[in-house]
Every structure is written in structure tokens, then in C-alpha cells.
Design a protein around this motif. Structure first.
Motif, PDB file in Angstrom:
ATOM      1  N   VAL A 153     -11.784  -0.021   2.720  1.00 14.43           N
ATOM      2  CA  VAL A 153     -12.789  -0.921   3.295  1.00 14.43           C
ATOM      3  C   VAL A 153     -14.161  -0.313   3.046  1.00 14.43           C
ATOM      4  CG1 VAL A 153     -13.697  -1.906   5.433  1.00 14.43           C
ATOM      5  CG2 VAL A 153     -11.225  -1.846   5.022  1.00 14.43           C
ATOM      6  N   THR A 154     -15.064  -1.096   2.474  1.00  9.68           N
ATOM      7  CA  THR A 154     -16.401  -0.627   2.092  1.00  9.68           C
ATOM      8  C   THR A 154     -17.478  -1.399   2.845  1.00  9.68           C
ATOM      9  OG1 THR A 154     -16.636  -2.258   0.328  1.00  9.68           O
ATOM     10  CG2 THR A 154     -15.528  -0.181  -0.237  1.00  9.68           C
ATOM     11  N   PRO A 155     -18.718  -0.888   2.871  1.00  7.02           N
ATOM     12  CA  PRO A 155     -19.815  -1.682   3.433  1.00  7.02           C
ATOM     13  C   PRO A 155     -19.954  -3.044   2.761  1.00  7.02           C
ATOM     14  CG  PRO A 155     -20.500   0.600   3.245  1.00  7.02           C
ATOM     15  CD  PRO A 155     -19.151   0.507   2.585  1.00  7.02           C
ATOM     16  N   ARG A 156     -19.790  -3.098   1.436  1.00  2.83           N
ATOM     17  CA  ARG A 156     -19.906  -4.391   0.742  1.00  2.83           C
ATOM     18  C   ARG A 156     -18.876  -5.381   1.285  1.00  2.83           C
ATOM     19  NH1 ARG A 156     -22.227  -5.424  -4.014  1.00  2.83           N
ATOM     20  NH2 ARG A 156     -22.164  -3.222  -4.646  1.00  2.83           N
ATOM     21  N   ALA A 157     -17.646  -4.914   1.479  1.00  3.21           N
ATOM     22  CA  ALA A 157     -16.598  -5.803   1.988  1.00  3.21           C
ATOM     23  C   ALA A 157     -16.884  -6.243   3.420  1.00  3.21           C
ATOM     24  CB  ALA A 157     -15.248  -5.096   1.912  1.00  3.21           C
ATOM     25  N   LEU A 158     -17.342  -5.328   4.256  1.00  6.37           N
ATOM     26  CA  LEU A 158     -17.646  -5.681   5.647  1.00  6.37           C
ATOM     27  C   LEU A 158     -18.782  -6.690   5.736  1.00  6.37           C
ATOM     28  CD1 LEU A 158     -17.391  -2.089   7.139  1.00  6.37           C
ATOM     29  CD2 LEU A 158     -15.871  -3.998   7.705  1.00  6.37           C
ATOM     30  N   LEU A 159     -19.793  -6.529   4.880  1.00  9.07           N
ATOM     31  CA  LEU A 159     -20.986  -7.381   4.954  1.00  9.07           C
ATOM     32  C   LEU A 159     -20.797  -8.724   4.267  1.00  9.07           C
ATOM     33  CD1 LEU A 159     -23.617  -4.588   4.320  1.00  9.07           C
ATOM     34  CD2 LEU A 159     -23.126  -5.714   6.496  1.00  9.07           C
ATOM     35  N   SER A 160     -19.718  -8.867   3.488  1.00  9.14           N
ATOM     36  CA  SER A 160     -19.431 -10.150   2.836  1.00  9.14           C
ATOM     37  C   SER A 160     -18.206 -10.830   3.443  1.00  9.14           C
ATOM     38  CB  SER A 160     -19.210  -9.939   1.334  1.00  9.14           C
ATOM     39  OG  SER A 160     -18.113  -9.065   1.102  1.00  9.14           O
ATOM     40  N   HIS A 161     -17.727 -10.297   4.562  1.00 12.48           N
ATOM     41  CA  HIS A 161     -16.578 -10.875   5.284  1.00 12.48           C
ATOM     42  C   HIS A 161     -15.325 -10.908   4.421  1.00 12.48           C
ATOM     43  CE1 HIS A 161     -19.402 -12.015   8.445  1.00 12.48           C
ATOM     44  NE2 HIS A 161     -20.182 -12.472   7.491  1.00 12.48           N
ATOM     45  N   THR A 162     -15.179  -9.906   3.565  1.00  6.64           N
ATOM     46  CA  THR A 162     -14.003  -9.821   2.693  1.00  6.64           C
ATOM     47  C   THR A 162     -13.243  -8.510   2.914  1.00  6.64           C
ATOM     48  OG1 THR A 162     -15.372  -8.889   0.906  1.00  6.64           O
ATOM     49  CG2 THR A 162     -15.018 -11.279   0.900  1.00  6.64           C
ATOM     50  N   SER A 163     -13.431  -7.872   4.069  1.00 12.32           N
ATOM     51  CA  SER A 163     -12.829  -6.563   4.321  1.00 12.32           C
ATOM     52  C   SER A 163     -11.348  -6.647   4.676  1.00 12.32           C
ATOM     53  CB  SER A 163     -13.564  -5.856   5.461  1.00 12.32           C
ATOM     54  OG  SER A 163     -13.313  -6.519   6.695  1.00 12.32           O
ATOM     55  N   GLY A 164     -10.869  -7.849   4.994  1.00 13.16           N
ATOM     56  CA  GLY A 164      -9.505  -8.015   5.489  1.00 13.16           C
ATOM     57  C   GLY A 164      -9.408  -8.025   6.995  1.00 13.16           C
ATOM     58  N   SER A 165     -10.540  -7.823   7.695  1.00 10.62           N
ATOM     59  CA  SER A 165     -10.516  -7.925   9.157  1.00 10.62           C
ATOM     60  C   SER A 165     -10.256  -9.372   9.549  1.00 10.62           C
ATOM     61  CB  SER A 165     -11.815  -7.416   9.770  1.00 10.62           C
ATOM     62  OG  SER A 165     -12.923  -8.133   9.281  1.00 10.62           O
ATOM     63  N   ASP A 166      -9.510  -9.550  10.629  1.00  8.43           N
ATOM     64  CA  ASP A 166      -8.938 -10.871  10.919  1.00  8.43           C
ATOM     65  C   ASP A 166      -9.371 -11.404  12.287  1.00  8.43           C
ATOM     66  OD1 ASP A 166      -7.295 -12.851   9.738  1.00  8.43           O
ATOM     67  OD2 ASP A 166      -5.712 -12.409  11.179  1.00  8.43           O
ATOM     68  N   ASP A 167     -10.502 -10.895  12.809  1.00  9.08           N
ATOM     69  CA  ASP A 167     -10.852 -11.241  14.198  1.00  9.08           C
ATOM     70  C   ASP A 167     -11.472 -12.615  14.341  1.00  9.08           C
ATOM     71  OD1 ASP A 167     -14.028 -10.740  14.119  1.00  9.08           O
ATOM     72  OD2 ASP A 167     -13.041  -9.129  13.038  1.00  9.08           O
ATOM     73  N   GLY A 168     -12.329 -13.029  13.392  1.00  7.56           N
ATOM     74  CA  GLY A 168     -13.001 -14.314  13.525  1.00  7.56           C
ATOM     75  C   GLY A 168     -14.018 -14.375  14.647  1.00  7.56           C
ATOM     76  N   PHE A 169     -14.499 -13.191  15.165  1.00  7.97           N
ATOM     77  CA  PHE A 169     -15.443 -13.205  16.299  1.00  7.97           C
ATOM     78  C   PHE A 169     -16.726 -13.862  15.866  1.00  7.97           C
ATOM     79  CE2 PHE A 169     -13.557  -8.868  17.757  1.00  7.97           C
ATOM     80  CZ  PHE A 169     -12.430  -9.502  18.216  1.00  7.97           C
ATOM     81  N   GLY A 170     -17.470 -14.493  16.576  1.00  8.20           N
ATOM     82  CA  GLY A 170     -17.846 -15.080  17.821  1.00  8.20           C
ATOM     83  C   GLY A 170     -17.826 -14.201  19.064  1.00  8.20           C
ATOM     84  N   PHE A 171     -19.005 -13.645  19.469  1.00  7.68           N
ATOM     85  CA  PHE A 171     -19.072 -12.866  20.683  1.00  7.68           C
ATOM     86  C   PHE A 171     -19.712 -13.678  21.805  1.00  7.68           C
ATOM     87  CE2 PHE A 171     -19.214  -9.714  17.235  1.00  7.68           C
ATOM     88  CZ  PHE A 171     -18.104  -8.960  17.574  1.00  7.68           C
ATOM     89  N   PRO A 172     -19.070 -13.704  22.985  1.00 12.49           N
ATOM     90  CA  PRO A 172     -19.647 -14.481  24.102  1.00 12.49           C
ATOM     91  C   PRO A 172     -20.787 -13.778  24.814  1.00 12.49           C
ATOM     92  CG  PRO A 172     -17.533 -13.534  24.731  1.00 12.49           C
ATOM     93  CD  PRO A 172     -17.711 -13.237  23.269  1.00 12.49           C
ATOM     94  N   GLY A 173     -20.949 -12.473  24.597  1.00 13.22           N
ATOM     95  CA  GLY A 173     -21.985 -11.732  25.298  1.00 13.22           C
ATOM     96  C   GLY A 173     -21.586 -11.430  26.735  1.00 13.22           C
ATOM     97  N   TYR A 174     -22.492 -10.756  27.451  1.00 12.33           N
ATOM     98  CA  TYR A 174     -22.239 -10.310  28.815  1.00 12.33           C
ATOM     99  C   TYR A 174     -23.407 -10.694  29.710  1.00 12.33           C
ATOM    100  CZ  TYR A 174     -18.655  -7.507  26.514  1.00 12.33           C
ATOM    101  OH  TYR A 174     -17.573  -7.118  25.775  1.00 12.33           O
ATOM    102  N   ALA A 175     -23.103 -10.992  30.966  1.00 13.61           N
ATOM    103  CA  ALA A 175     -24.154 -11.287  31.932  1.00 13.61           C
ATOM    104  C   ALA A 175     -25.094 -10.088  32.041  1.00 13.61           C
ATOM    105  CB  ALA A 175     -23.548 -11.609  33.294  1.00 13.61           C
ATOM    106  N   PRO A 176     -26.387 -10.319  32.315  1.00 21.21           N
ATOM    107  CA  PRO A 176     -27.350  -9.209  32.347  1.00 21.21           C
ATOM    108  C   PRO A 176     -27.000  -8.096  33.332  1.00 21.21           C
ATOM    109  CG  PRO A 176     -28.507 -11.301  32.256  1.00 21.21           C
ATOM    110  CD  PRO A 176     -27.052 -11.623  32.454  1.00 21.21           C
TER     111      PRO A 176
END
Length: 405
Positions: A153-176
Motif C-alpha cells: 500500500v502506497t501514498p499514491r494508492a491511498l490518495l486515489s482510493h485504490t489501496s484496497g481499503s474497503d471502509d467506504g467512510f463517510g465520517f459522522p463527526g463528534y459533538a463538540p
């Protein structure tokens, strides 16, 4: 084959847009503000001819229909900010107005801004886009499995969404006022603090593209480990400061003295949500506070630097190409999505956080584009409509496309 009668409304719209734009260009040198007024008025007015849909609505009526209390726009033309304008309110409860310096949550547009920092560090020889990201990571490592044996897994793969990670996040965030997990706890899916399930890998790198907020989070940890700096400080010194993005910050939660210039979160009905905003320890993926004009400066840096050496403030031409050329699997470059619309190639990214929506779309070569930000969850259709009105008024290739999250 379409008849002339069928094409007549479209031809009339094109001729009207061309006439308005030529009039504005002729007068612009004498009185820039006055010259732009007809062009902006055309975008704000009900569209003629009315082809149905939202054409019959004024810009303010579009905002009302989709529950957008506030909206801010910056338009780029000839590699410069041509104009910027704000509409509505930052907070419906107080009536505080939006202005062009009001900061909104950029949501996922945080990702390509973070990617520019990675490209800059690669230019400076501090990292390689194609090295194993584990050579940068200290606090956590990508698991070594059969999936990464042949290709790490490389920075190029992580930044182009081709790393193989399968989370699909969308983060809801946290209350202040909520306790915040660390980046490593979020990556691991610590169920005591984190509100997402963690990053998992299910494919070898570069096999396919799947949008991954978790991949951006891994890159955030890698940058922090590599630099020894807090992420917000690194982004300030590497990208925001050099580009003159003075109204922008990755600080989470935002500094208290910034509160008067921040837009507040609103729901799809245009009502204030329970908190003024959510906090995002996932800074690289969703944590940027910024304005459309500052994001336009980011856009211009990519566009200018594509023109040749010495044109940009931060990137080299090769760096700009990294950010605006697909990696070969899927539609993403390093940080930005690419799409051909009409005869034009565009880089783009959208964003959707708790109470905010936004979009950035810029032509790869011609030096034009638009950034639109809103403080309402119902903003997607409104942003598409307004973006297309800007494109029509300027005679650009039509930007009628889904928002890239």
C-alpha cells in the motif's frame, strides 16, 4: 436527427450567454464591478428559456426550496478569482449574514488539499508516492497479508482510493463536547470511542477503486509520524500558508476566536441542528474549515502549474500532473477526481459533512472553475443547479454531473 425547432431553445440560451459574457468582457477593464453585474444577475435570475426542472427558480428560490440558509460562491476565470459572492445567513437563529470570508466545513474536499501536501513533500524528497506507506508509519502499520505481498500500500494508492481499503467512510463527526478518539483508534475501530468500525483491506492495491475515507486517515497518521508535527500545523506550513489561504484551517475543534466567522450546521429543512457543528479528528478526510475563495486559490495552483515551470506557488508541473491525471485504476488522480464533460477534462471533488455540503470543479487546462459551499444538508441538487448556471453563463462545457463525495 434533432430538428432546428428542437434545438432552438438551446441555441437561444447559448447565444444569450455568449452575448452577456462578451458585454461583460468589454466593460470589465473600465469598471470591473459594474461589468460583472449583468453576468451575476443572469446566474441569480430564473433561467430563460425555461427548460423545466429548476430553471424557473431564482437562485434565492433554489436555496429556499432545498433548505439552504447560506451559500457562498467563488468563480475562477483566466487563472484568477473572477468574482465571489455570498447569500443568506450563517445561522438562522441569529440571522448572522454569510459573507465571502465566512468559513464552511469543506468536508471531503479536505482530502485533495491534504493530497497537495503529500505531493509537495514528495517534490522535496521527504517521501515517495510509490513507497510502502509503512516506511512512514510509526504508531500503526498496514497489516502485511497476502493482499500486499506483491504490491504494498502506497501514498499514491491511498490518495486515489485504490489501496484496497474497503471502509467506504463517510465520517459522522463528534459533538463538540464529546471525548475524541485518536487517529489510530479510529483506524482500528476502537468501539469505546470511535463511531466507525475501522479500516479493513479486501483487495490488492490498484486492483479497483473504492472511495475510502479510511485511506485518507491512514495518510494523516503517516504525515504526522513522518513530520513529527501536529497535522493542522503541517498543513498550515506546507499548503495553506504558501497559497495564501488565510481564512482556512485544519484545526479541530476550531479555535474559539474563529467562531464569529464560521457557518453553522443546518438540516435539510434549513433548521439549526443540535450543535453549531461537529468536530472531526479525521482532519485529512473531513476537517478543513475554509471559504470558496480560498479553495479557488487551491484550484488555481493546480491549473497554473500545469502550464509550466514557475507558474505556481507550490507545485512543480509534475506535481500538478500527479494531482490531475488518473492513476490507471478508477477515476481518481492523487487526491482529485477526473472526468471528461463535453470536450473538457475537469478535476473535481465534493463534500458532505454533518450540516454542510460543497463542491469544487475546475477545468484541467483552461483556467476556469467554480467552488460552491453551503451550510445545509439539502444542498446537493441546489449546488448542481447553481454550478450549471455558472457554466452556462460563461459558455463552459456543461458541468451537469453527480457530486463526487
Amino acid at each position: 436527427m434533432p430538428t432546428f425547432k428542437a434545438l432552438a431553445p438551446l441555441l437561444a440560451l447559448t447565444l444569450a450567454a455568449t452575448a452577456t459574457l462578451h458585454h461583460a468582457q468589454a466593460a470589465e477593464a473600465q469598471d470591473p464591478a459594474a461589468a460583472l453585474a449583468p453576468l451575476i444577475a443572469q446566474i441569480e435570475a430564473a433561467q430563460s428559456p425555461n427548460r423545466g426542472g429548476l430553471d424557473g427558480f431564482t437562485l434565492q428560490e433554489v436555496m429556499k426550496k432545498f433548505g439552504l440558509p447560506g451559500l457562498s460562491i467563488a468563480v475562477v476565470k483566466d487563472f484568477k478569482i473572477h468574482w465571489a459572492k455570498a447569500y443568506g445567513v450563517a445561522d438562522v437563529e441569529t440571522g448572522r449574514a454569510v459573507d465571502v470570508n465566512t468559513a464552511f466545513q469543506a468536508a471531503s474536499i479536505s482530502k485533495p488539499v491534504m493530497a497537495m501536501a503529500v505531493v509537495k513533500l514528495a517534490q522535496d524528497g521527504r517521501l515517495s508516492l510509490d513507497a510502502d506507506v509503512n516506511t512512514m508509519l510509526r504508531a500503526w502499520k498496514v497489516p502485511q497479508t497476502e493482499l500486499t505481498r506483491a504490491q504494498p500500500v502506497t501514498p499514491r494508492a491511498l490518495l486515489s482510493h485504490t489501496s484496497g481499503s474497503d471502509d467506504g467512510f463517510g465520517f459522522p463527526g463528534y459533538a463538540p463536547d464529546a471525548p475524541l478518539p485518536s487517529v489510530v483508534q479510529i483506524i482500528q475501530g476502537d468501539n469505546k470511542l470511535a463511531n466507525v468500525s475501522g479500516v479493513r483491506f479486501s483487495r490488492p492495491p490498484y486492483q479497483a477503486m473504492k472511495y475510502s475515507g479510511g485511506g485518507s486517515l491512514i495518510m494523516q497518521q503517516a504525515l504526522t509520524d513522518l513530520s513529527g508535527q501536529p497535522f493542522a500545523e503541517l498543513m498550515q506550513s506546507t499548503v495553506l500558508g504558501p497559497l495564501g489561504m488565510t481564512g482556512s484551517s485544519f484545526q479541530q475543534p476550531p479555535r474559539a476566536d474563529w467562531a464569529p466567522r464560521l457557518a453553522y450546521a443546518h438540516n435539510q429543512k434549513g433548521q439549526r441542528m443540535g450543535a453549531p457543528w461537529h468536530v472531526y479528528p479525521e482532519q485529512a478526510a473531513a476537517g478543513l474549515w475554509t471559504s470558496p475563495s480560498d479553495l479557488a486559490r487551491f484550484m488555481i495552483e493546480v491549473q497554473q502549474t500545469r502550464r509550466g515551470p514557475g507558474k505556481g506557488k507550490l507545485l512543480t508541473p509534475l506535481g500538478a500532473l500527479e494531482m490531475s491525471s488518473p492513476v490507471g485504476s478508477g477515476a481518481f488522480a492523487v487526491g482529485l477526481q477526473l472526468e471528461m464533460i463535453g470536450q473538457g477534462w475537469y478535476f473535481m471533488h465534493g463534500g458532505s459533512n454533518w450540516g454542510f455540503q460543497c463542491d469544487l470543479s475546475g477545468h484541467v487546462l483552461k483556467g476556469y472553475g467554480v467552488v460552491i459551499m453551503s451550510n445545509g444538508e439539502g444542498g446537493g441538487a441546489a449546488i448542481r443547479e447553481i454550478r450549471n448556471r455558472v457554466a452556462a453563463a460563461y459558455g463552459w462545457d456543461q458541468l451537469d454531473k453527480p457530486l463526487a463525495r
